[in-house]
Design a protein around this motif. Sequence first.
Motif, PDB file in Angstrom:
ATOM      1  N   GLY A 126      11.439   3.453  14.290  1.00 37.44           N
ATOM      2  CA  GLY A 126      10.510   2.292  14.604  1.00 37.44           C
ATOM      3  C   GLY A 126      10.530   1.553  12.760  1.00 37.44           C
ATOM      4  N   ALA A 127       9.823   2.853  12.292  1.00 42.48           N
ATOM      5  CA  ALA A 127      10.341   1.837  10.276  1.00 42.48           C
ATOM      6  C   ALA A 127      12.014   1.622  10.252  1.00 42.48           C
ATOM      7  N   ASP A 128      11.456   1.695   8.899  1.00 45.04           N
ATOM      8  CA  ASP A 128      11.954   1.234   7.620  1.00 45.04           C
ATOM      9  C   ASP A 128      12.412   2.424   6.995  1.00 45.04           C
ATOM     10  N   THR A 129      13.656   2.886   6.889  1.00 42.76           N
ATOM     11  CA  THR A 129      13.839   4.254   6.328  1.00 42.76           C
ATOM     12  C   THR A 129      14.621   4.118   5.091  1.00 42.76           C
ATOM     13  N   TYR A 130      14.043   4.170   4.247  1.00 39.19           N
ATOM     14  CA  TYR A 130      14.470   4.967   3.222  1.00 39.19           C
ATOM     15  C   TYR A 130      14.488   5.991   2.777  1.00 39.19           C
ATOM     16  N   HIS A 131      15.737   6.608   2.424  1.00 40.06           N
ATOM     17  CA  HIS A 131      15.658   8.021   2.069  1.00 40.06           C
ATOM     18  C   HIS A 131      15.542   8.234  -0.135  1.00 40.06           C
ATOM     19  N   PHE A 132      14.138   8.337   0.000  1.00 41.64           N
ATOM     20  CA  PHE A 132      14.827   9.051  -1.627  1.00 41.64           C
ATOM     21  C   PHE A 132      14.831   9.923  -2.029  1.00 41.64           C
ATOM     22  N   LEU A 158       0.816  -1.101  -0.256  1.00 42.99           N
ATOM     23  CA  LEU A 158      -0.095   0.440   0.068  1.00 42.99           C
ATOM     24  C   LEU A 158       0.491   1.247   0.154  1.00 42.99           C
ATOM     25  N   VAL A 159       0.691   2.276  -0.898  1.00 42.18           N
ATOM     26  CA  VAL A 159       1.454   3.844  -1.098  1.00 42.18           C
ATOM     27  C   VAL A 159       0.772   4.392  -0.436  1.00 42.18           C
ATOM     28  N   VAL A 217       5.355  11.072  -5.986  1.00 41.57           N
ATOM     29  CA  VAL A 217       6.700  10.284  -6.295  1.00 41.57           C
ATOM     30  C   VAL A 217       7.844   9.244  -5.992  1.00 41.57           C
ATOM     31  N   VAL A 218       7.228   9.202  -4.948  1.00 40.98           N
ATOM     32  CA  VAL A 218       8.327   7.955  -4.966  1.00 40.98           C
ATOM     33  C   VAL A 218       7.347   6.498  -5.505  1.00 40.98           C
ATOM     34  N   SER A 219       5.603   7.234  -4.792  1.00 39.73           N
ATOM     35  CA  SER A 219       4.740   6.249  -5.540  1.00 39.73           C
ATOM     36  C   SER A 219       4.294   5.638  -6.920  1.00 39.73           C
ATOM     37  N   GLU A 220       5.070   6.277  -7.362  1.00 36.21           N
ATOM     38  CA  GLU A 220       5.065   6.351  -9.186  1.00 36.21           C
ATOM     39  C   GLU A 220       6.159   5.447  -9.697  1.00 36.21           C
ATOM     40  N   MET A 221       7.474   4.949  -8.276  1.00 35.53           N
ATOM     41  CA  MET A 221       8.967   4.228  -8.853  1.00 35.53           C
ATOM     42  C   MET A 221       7.965   3.095  -7.877  1.00 35.53           C
ATOM     43  N   ALA A 228      -3.411  -8.938   5.574  1.00 37.84           N
ATOM     44  CA  ALA A 228      -2.776  -9.215   4.148  1.00 37.84           C
ATOM     45  C   ALA A 228      -2.256  -8.297   3.542  1.00 37.84           C
ATOM     46  N   VAL A 229      -1.262  -6.768   4.126  1.00 36.89           N
ATOM     47  CA  VAL A 229      -0.727  -6.218   3.673  1.00 36.89           C
ATOM     48  C   VAL A 229       0.892  -5.992   4.154  1.00 36.89           C
ATOM     49  N   GLU A 230       1.805  -6.122   3.305  1.00 34.06           N
ATOM     50  CA  GLU A 230       3.249  -6.741   3.530  1.00 34.06           C
ATOM     51  C   GLU A 230       3.863  -5.131   3.725  1.00 34.06           C
ATOM     52  N   THR A 231       3.660  -4.134   2.651  1.00 34.12           N
ATOM     53  CA  THR A 231       4.493  -3.375   3.158  1.00 34.12           C
ATOM     54  C   THR A 231       3.775  -1.927   2.731  1.00 34.12           C
ATOM     55  N   ILE A 232       3.474  -1.418   4.026  1.00 31.09           N
ATOM     56  CA  ILE A 232       3.127   0.288   3.532  1.00 31.09           C
ATOM     57  C   ILE A 232       4.295   1.458   3.832  1.00 31.09           C
ATOM     58  N   VAL A 233       3.980   1.472   2.152  1.00 24.51           N
ATOM     59  CA  VAL A 233       5.250   2.866   1.747  1.00 24.51           C
ATOM     60  C   VAL A 233       4.488   4.379   2.193  1.00 24.51           C
TER      61      VAL A 233
END
Length: 627
Positions: A365-371, A260-261, A267-271, A328-333
């Motif tokens: 506590g989140a997994d952080t990715y700096h896009f 889920l985005v 900008v990120v969700s399209e990627m 049922a959700v693996e990841t929330i971005v």
Amino acid sequence: MDEFFKPALDCSMWPEETGCLIDKARSEGLALAWDRLAKQTPQCNFCEMGLSCAKCVMGPCRIIPGLDRNQGVCGADADLTVARNFGRFVAGGSAAHSDHGRDLVEVLYEIGCGSTSAYSIRDEAKLRRLAEEFGLKKDGDIKQVAKTVAERLFADYSTHGPGLAFLGRVPKARRELWDKLSLTPRGIDREPVEMLHRTHMGVDCDPVSLCLHAARTSLSDGWGGSMAGTEISDVIFGTPTPGKTKVNLGVLKKDMVNILVHGHSPVVSEMILAAASDPAILAEATKAGASGVNIAGLCCTGNELLMRRSIPLAGNHMMTELTIVTGAVETIVADYQCIMPSLVNISQCYHTKFVTTSDKAHFPGADTYHFTPHNAGELAKQVVLKAIEAFKKRDPSRVNIPVEPVEVMSGFSNEAILGALGGTPTPLIEAIKAGTVRGAVGVVGCNNPKLKQDEQHVTLTRELIKKDILVLVTGCATSAMGKAGLLVPEGASQAGSNLAGLCRTLGIPPVLHVGSCVDNSRILQLCAVLADAIGVDISALPVAASAPEWYSEKAAAIGLYAVASGITTHLGLPPMILGSPAITSLAVSGLNDVVGAAFIVEPDPVKAGKLLDGHISRKRLALGLSA
Ligand code: MSK
């Protein structure tokens, strides 16, 4: 007062999927927003009324008008305290939208400089039209055009720019009124910063002056930052065209990796979307036992993908916690805005990864990715691969997707609407004159746990379309409308006979989805086009806006820029201004004499529908049309 703030905690009144998942969450020992609201109730009456002040350490102060505590330590009375608080509230919302817009302009600039391979220009024609509109060279190398358009918009964010590029879209009469009242925004960053300055102790002590500057601040959002966000998103990711997809929790797939985005920016969700269709990544999903990778949206990031890519929308603001509870959700971005901090803890109670992507939105506590525009393609693949890993840890016994998805039609950009009408607003104006479409209302905005979820949106909208009033929808109201069957052509059966006939002829729903929060700027632009075509100010049009279930600072900014643009706006809950009768009176009536529009505050959606219908009738009569 009490009726406005009564929390809706009666489970039987929630939509089916909400009640079902709240029960599941409680059985699993999880507290959700409704539970936290109950623990916060009764909430601070001083804050609700706008009468508390914590802006300096002589305080905090609580003002009690009429008693011996009718001033704070600095001497600010109720009117000034309410005005200061409201000004800062609007500045927060304006800053959020406008900073989102800046991110899009920065990506456009990187494209122009040739320094990103992840992004490109999808709508070259729109970019060249914008260049022409801004008085820039529109022909030649598209990257050069991108760079000059981005530089022109960067100037709008500054203090000493040439004046906001989009102000050329504002009808002449409205521009003259703004100039006369000193409401014309001078810079997208300047106005919210000046609001913070003015509301510092000992600066602007005139409540009316502060309210007018709040209006100018909101206009820097609506005709500045938000408009930049919308237009440049279209340039980079494509201008929406009508398409069909589905909404509701039922868009989650039991046999797929669900990502889920969430947030606001495309900008990120399209990627993420692009990475999810990479054959190598799909092969990994197959190896993990999934039949594919399913991308769905939440809140306004979801609206962005729904508009442009017909990507399904899992839910709105008050559904975000519940999506995780489905199991049922693996990841929330997540990018930014309207992302409850609670999502981190709730994710940790399941196999769900909660991923943040923006350097300005950290969640411990989140997994952080700096896009960034430079690493977005690579990071998106990493995020999707991590989601596939998470799928292996899903516990099927905890999965409950309680409803089926509902079909919707989306993608009604102004270009799509006017294009379908032959490229001019004339057919729409003729329909308004004939009363086929008596007027239009933008029903926009959030959910709020104080209200019965989705009910205000849907009830109000049904009241409006029954009266042949076309509804345009953005933001979190969208999934409410979709679930109620209002976003498909068949929804015409819920409309009045004139509007229904038009919808059947054109094959469109009676409620048009026009995008996300920043895309309320599309509604502003459409109103300006109609006003110019008729030769009147926006305030003369038979139009209105409504945010029946709003909660956020951004929604307050949207409401205020709508009113300051001449569009009367209904709110289902009042802003925190009721502690000042003078400012409340200015908001609900006095503004009519200043900007030709005002707020209507009405918690009952049926009554609100009647009020908006009456407003549209009066505007029609003033134009010499039938009521
Ligand atoms: S996401 S501001 S809850 S519409 Fe734009 Fe939804 Fe309101 Fe956030």
